[in-house]
Design a protein around this motif. Structure first.
Motif, mmCIF file in Angstrom:
data_model
loop_
_atom_site.group_PDB
_atom_site.id
_atom_site.type_symbol
_atom_site.label_atom_id
_atom_site.label_comp_id
_atom_site.label_asym_id
_atom_site.label_seq_id
_atom_site.Cartn_x
_atom_site.Cartn_y
_atom_site.Cartn_z
ATOM 1 N N ARG A 31 0.832 -1.213 0.000
ATOM 2 C CA ARG A 31 0.000 0.000 0.000
ATOM 3 C C ARG A 31 0.867 1.264 0.000
ATOM 4 N NH1 ARG A 31 -5.227 -0.726 0.232
ATOM 5 N NH2 ARG A 31 -6.117 -2.670 1.036
ATOM 6 N N GLN A 32 1.953 1.266 0.741
ATOM 7 C CA GLN A 32 2.852 2.425 0.725
ATOM 8 C C GLN A 32 3.436 2.640 -0.665
ATOM 9 O OE1 GLN A 32 5.660 3.064 4.054
ATOM 10 N NE2 GLN A 32 4.654 1.339 5.058
ATOM 11 N N HIS B 291 2.845 5.883 -3.094
ATOM 12 C CA HIS B 291 4.004 6.627 -3.590
ATOM 13 C C HIS B 291 3.947 6.814 -5.108
ATOM 14 C CE1 HIS B 291 8.234 7.998 -3.419
ATOM 15 N NE2 HIS B 291 8.350 7.389 -4.582
ATOM 16 N N PHE B 292 3.538 5.772 -5.830
ATOM 17 C CA PHE B 292 3.627 5.790 -7.292
ATOM 18 C C PHE B 292 2.301 6.053 -8.011
ATOM 19 C CE2 PHE B 292 7.531 3.293 -6.420
ATOM 20 C CZ PHE B 292 8.430 3.973 -7.232
ATOM 21 N N ARG B 293 1.206 6.127 -7.295
ATOM 22 C CA ARG B 293 -0.098 6.139 -7.954
ATOM 23 C C ARG B 293 -0.292 7.312 -8.906
ATOM 24 N NH1 ARG B 293 -4.489 6.187 -3.380
ATOM 25 N NH2 ARG B 293 -5.729 5.653 -5.207
ATOM 26 N N ASP B 294 0.358 8.438 -8.671
ATOM 27 C CA ASP B 294 0.162 9.612 -9.527
ATOM 28 C C ASP B 294 1.267 9.799 -10.570
ATOM 29 O OD1 ASP B 294 -2.228 10.344 -8.235
ATOM 30 O OD2 ASP B 294 -1.107 11.359 -6.632
ATOM 31 N N TYR B 295 2.143 8.827 -10.691
ATOM 32 C CA TYR B 295 3.214 8.925 -11.697
ATOM 33 C C TYR B 295 2.620 8.773 -13.098
ATOM 34 C CZ TYR B 295 7.422 8.914 -8.737
ATOM 35 O OH TYR B 295 8.427 9.253 -7.871
ATOM 36 N N GLU C 177 -2.443 -8.926 -6.512
ATOM 37 C CA GLU C 177 -2.991 -8.237 -7.684
ATOM 38 C C GLU C 177 -4.143 -7.314 -7.278
ATOM 39 O OE1 GLU C 177 -4.723 -9.200 -12.175
ATOM 40 O OE2 GLU C 177 -4.443 -10.832 -10.729
ATOM 41 N N ARG C 178 -5.017 -7.793 -6.395
ATOM 42 C CA ARG C 178 -6.132 -6.949 -5.931
ATOM 43 C C ARG C 178 -5.607 -5.702 -5.230
ATOM 44 N NH1 ARG C 178 -8.414 -11.985 -4.436
ATOM 45 N NH2 ARG C 178 -7.752 -11.654 -2.267
ATOM 46 N N GLU D 88 -5.869 -1.495 -6.608
ATOM 47 C CA GLU D 88 -6.483 -0.372 -5.897
ATOM 48 C C GLU D 88 -5.783 0.946 -6.225
ATOM 49 O OE1 GLU D 88 -7.162 -0.787 -1.725
ATOM 50 O OE2 GLU D 88 -7.563 -2.953 -1.876
ATOM 51 N N TYR D 89 -4.546 0.846 -6.721
ATOM 52 C CA TYR D 89 -3.750 2.036 -6.997
ATOM 53 C C TYR D 89 -3.428 2.226 -8.483
ATOM 54 C CZ TYR D 89 -3.098 1.609 -1.976
ATOM 55 O OH TYR D 89 -3.329 1.506 -0.621
#
Length: 249
Positions: free
Chosen positions: A184-185, A189-193, A236-237, A241-242
């Motif tokens: 999740r961390q 961290h990368f979700r908006d890249y 994978e699930r 989520e991100y």
């Protein structure tokens, strides 16, 4: 070319023709010798020592790539893997320039843990980076690789800032890199890249264990079993989520 004699040779471990797992399309994969990490699960421990491998002239690799270019199609090309290819960044720079002259797509599979002027120039030349993020928690990353992950994350930030497309690769090792909180961390961290094109979950495997025996080395994850279907589906699930570009290889 007259200046070929001045181009530095590369230390090559092995090749794979028509590879389908290291970048888009069909690819010539060049495994280079030498690595700055010592991952506990490394499937190619014989590539870690920088003194192994075979000295190979850059133009020989260009000829191999050009001879296979017809099979690459619109998506394929050449991938430099290892070991850690940025270990030989200075020698790769003129080679990549030659490959670009031949219109060949270049992919770099890297742990992102090395940084200097040559690495920066190399990253600016390649078309796609496969960035191996071993673990997001720094202490667990050290336990897995022998090094911290600070530079890997800085490399990812550089790729994003310089509009360089990259894939994120994550080996799911039971008990070592499968903690929900760490995943999740990483996702946060990368979700908006914007330059992150794909997230690849790579199942842990033991195919390289026999190499440790041949080298007279101990395989330190002997008791770790390969991922179950349930473990992979759970990971994978979490990743989905991100990210909407997740793939289990």
């Amino acid at each position: 070319m007259e200046n070929n004699q001045t181009q530095p040779a590369l230390n090559v471990h092995s090749y794979e023709s028509m590879g389908t797992y290291d970048g888009p399309g069909l690819r010539l994969v060049v495994f280079l010798q030498g690595c700055n990490f010592k991952c506990l699960y490394c499937a190619n421990p014989d590539t870690i020592d920088s003194h192994g491998g075979k000295s190979t002239e850059a133009e020989e690799i260009v000829r191999m790539a050009v001879s296979q270019k017809a099979f690459f199609g619109r998506r394929g090309g050449i991938t430099f893997s290892g070991g850690e290819p940025t270990f030989q960044a200075k020698a790769l720079i003129p080679l990549c320039r030659r490959l670009k002259e031949e219109g060949i797509h270049i992919c770099l599979d890297s742990n992102g843990g090395l940084w200097n002027d040559a690495v920066e120039e190399l990253l600016s030349l390649v078309d796609l980076v496969l960035l191996d993020v071993k673990e997001f928690d720094n202490s667990r990353h050290r336990n897995l690789t022998g090094r911290g992950n600070e530079q890997t994350l800085r490399t990812a930030a550089w790729l994003e800032a310089h509009a360089k497309p990259f894939w994120l690769r994550y080996v799911l090792v039971p008990g070592y890199s499968d903690a929900e909180g760490d995943i999740r961390q990483l996702g946060e961290h990368f979700r908006d890249y914007r330059m992150l094109q794909k997230v690849e979950i790579l199942p842990y495997h033991t195919l390289g264990v026999h190499k440790y025996e041949a080298l007279g080395q101990e395989y330190r994850l002997k008791g770790v079993r390969e991922n179950t279907t349930e473990q992979l589906e759970r990971a994978e699930r979490l990743f989905r989520e991100y990210f909407d570009c997740v793939q289990v290889n």
